[in-house]
Design a protein around this motif. Structure first.
Motif, short mmCIF file in Angstrom:
data_model
loop_
_atom_site.label_atom_id
_atom_site.label_comp_id
_atom_site.label_asym_id
_atom_site.label_seq_id
_atom_site.Cartn_x
_atom_site.Cartn_y
_atom_site.Cartn_z
N LEU A 6 1.77 6.52 3.86
CA LEU A 6 1.10 7.73 4.32
C LEU A 6 2.05 8.54 5.22
N GLU B 153 0.82 -1.22 0.00
CA GLU B 153 0.00 0.00 0.00
C GLU B 153 0.84 1.26 0.00
N GLU C 247 0.56 9.65 13.85
CA GLU C 247 -0.33 8.53 14.18
C GLU C 247 -1.01 8.73 15.52
N GLU D 62 -4.81 0.65 10.28
CA GLU D 62 -5.14 -0.73 10.66
C GLU D 62 -6.29 -0.71 11.65
P1 AMP Z 1 -0.02 -1.80 11.06
O1 AMP Z 1 0.22 -3.06 11.83
O2 AMP Z 1 -0.70 -2.01 9.76
O3 AMP Z 1 -0.60 -0.68 11.86
O4 AMP Z 1 1.44 -1.21 10.78
C1 AMP Z 1 2.36 -0.99 11.82
C2 AMP Z 1 2.98 0.37 11.69
O5 AMP Z 1 3.54 0.54 10.40
C3 AMP Z 1 1.98 1.51 11.81
O6 AMP Z 1 1.75 1.85 13.15
C4 AMP Z 1 2.68 2.60 11.06
O7 AMP Z 1 3.68 3.21 11.85
C5 AMP Z 1 3.34 1.87 9.95
N1 AMP Z 1 2.46 1.86 8.76
C6 AMP Z 1 1.53 0.94 8.43
N2 AMP Z 1 0.90 1.25 7.29
C7 AMP Z 1 1.45 2.40 6.86
C8 AMP Z 1 1.23 3.26 5.73
N3 AMP Z 1 0.33 2.95 4.78
N4 AMP Z 1 1.96 4.38 5.62
C9 AMP Z 1 2.88 4.70 6.56
N5 AMP Z 1 3.15 3.95 7.64
C10 AMP Z 1 2.44 2.80 7.81
#
Ligand code: AMP
Ligand code: GLY
Length: 424
Positions: A187, A184, A191, A283
């Motif tokens: 972004l 993906e 956060e 997420e």
């Molecule tokens: P998730 O388990 O999907 O939340 O991913 C863990 C961490 O990765 C998140 O807390 C973000 O710091 C980073 N992350 C996940 N998806 C993205 C994204 N699309 N863009 C930037 N950082 C991301």
């Protein structure tokens, strides 16, 4: 009422600590618990059991309410199994928990219900994934589908890094063995962790919080499960709060109901807020955050057991939560080698005695021979303090941390830097 908390991390220690303060609660049992819940005479550790045994045991013990900490139990269908026996439990069903357990399910769900999230594609074949990365360029984010305990996400700064992540997550041959990745758009922004409690219909927001996922000061180093957190998160202004409820939480809860799987339990949206105050959902987690829960529960003044029982019975109604207006901040002490290969079995000494507005929640700890406290996991403790502001709460948490010894222990000194006016 006897309450069971499933799990053994810092989040579960904080849940048990808060639940046992309720006048409704006669006993809190924690399975498996940790060295901290073992030392608290008001709490009882129970060895971990297989699901069918756990259900029988809970019936026999007349457990009035069960609260699920980690997603692994949800993925195993603990909520379905308890409900089938008429046992009150807080958490989503196995199917609803796919919002967390499958990244591709979550992304398709968000797209279907108009919930803002990063543009993405799902792949089962290595070459197709590699082609997509070449076409998109970097930075780009690669996520393994399925539970990965926070380790399945690579925020790749270069195309090479993204390709390596794909190679590690997708087998070269036999693409139909079930491995899948979501790739993906990356972004930018800040956060925040936005958690709510649901009873299938009604949504009760918890206090806002922010987590620090990187290992080292300055938000450097590898991603971890979380090295510290604080509440409230000033980035979530009242306007943004309303926006996240309207654009993310409500459509998610209504979407689950529409899809025939009403959402019950805690829902955690990890959101990214950009400079234009646009919100994207990174997420969903189907549980409380760890370590966010530790500071959040330090601020909760309401009776947690009463609210959770109402949620489990589907009657949250117009329940409200009362929060301490101060800031709470938790600093995690992690073991040597975390997050790659945490060393266990080190002795921990110097824990502070009881103090107002300070709690050291245990995570990966056990009582060894003679009651000696030892490390038993990656994240070991979370020193959590209330303060007039983030800087004050951090000062108190760090004071507690400085007295604690754990060989090779790692902790950040800049948790809450954004809320503390940029001071690290
Ligand atoms: P998730 O388990 O999907 O939340 O991913 C863990 C961490 O990765 C998140 O807390 C973000 O710091 C980073 N992350 C996940 N998806 C993205 C994204 N699309 N863009 C930037 N950082 C991301
Ligand atoms: N602290 C992030 C999480 O619990 O997923």
């Amino acid at each position: 009422m006897r309450v069971l908390v499933l799990g053994g991390g810092g989040r579960e220690h904080a849940l048990a600590w808060k639940l046992v303060q309720s006048p409704m609660v006669s006993q809190v049992l924690v399975s498996p618990g940790n060295g901290g819940t073992a030392a608290d005479e008001r709490l009882t550790n129970v060895p971990e059991m297989a699901l069918p045994d756990l259900v029988q045991w809970a019936k026999h013990q007349r457990i009035g309410l069960t609260v699920v900490g980690p997603e692994a139990w949800l993925a195993r269908g603990v909520v379905d199994a308890f409900r089938a026996e008429g046992l009150a439990i807080v958490g989503p069903t196995q199917r609803a928990a796919q919002l967390e357990t499958s990244k591709s399910y979550a992304k398709a769900f968000m797209q279907r219900h108009g919930i803002p999230t990063a543009a993405y594609q799902t792949f089962t074949e290595r070459q197709a994934a590699r082609d997509y990365i070449h076409a998109q360029g970097a930075p780009i984010v690669v996520k393994a589908d399925g539970l990965a305990a926070g380790k399945g996400v690579v925020v790749a700064a270069s195309v090479d890094e993204a390709l390596q992540a794909v190679d590690a997550m997708l087998p070269e041959l036999n693409p139909n063995q079930g491995a899948r990745v979501v790739i993906e758009a990356c972004l930018q922004g800040e956060e925040a962790s936005f958690m709510v409690l649901c009873d299938g219909e009604t949504v009760l927001p918890l206090a806002t919080s922010q987590d620090h996922k990187r290992l080292s000061d300055g938000d450097q180093g590898p991603n971890t499960g979380g090295m510290g957190a604080y509440s409230p998160a000033p980035v979530v202004t009242p306007e943004l709060h309303a926006r996240i409820m309207r654009e993310v939480i409500k459509p998610a809860v209504q979407g689950m109901a529409k899809d025939g799987e009403p959402y019950t339990g805690f829902l955690y949206a990890g959101v990214m807020i950009d400079a234009q105050q646009t919100v994207h959902t990174l997420e969903f987690n189907c549980r409380l955050g760890d370590p966010e829960t530790q500071p959040i529960l330090m601020r909760l003044r309401s009776d947690l057991a009463a609210v959770l029982l109402a949620a489990a019975k589907g009657c949250l109604g117009d329940a409200e939560l009362d929060w301490d207006t101060r800031c709470a901040l938790g600093v995690v002490l992690a073991a040597a080698g975390y997050p790659q290969a945490a060393r266990v079995g080190d002795v921990i000494t110097g824990l502070p005695g009881p103090q107002d507005d300070l709690e050291v929640f245990h995570a990966g700890t056990v009582r060894g021979e003679g009651g000696v406290l030892q490390s038993a996991g990656g994240r070991v403790l979370c020193a959590t303090a209330l303060g007039a502001n983030a800087a004050d709460a951090r000062r108190r948490a760090l004071e507690a941390m400085q007295g604690i010894t754990l060989e090779g222990g790692q902790y950040r000194r800049d948790i809450g830097w954004r809320a503390a006016g940029g001071k690290r």
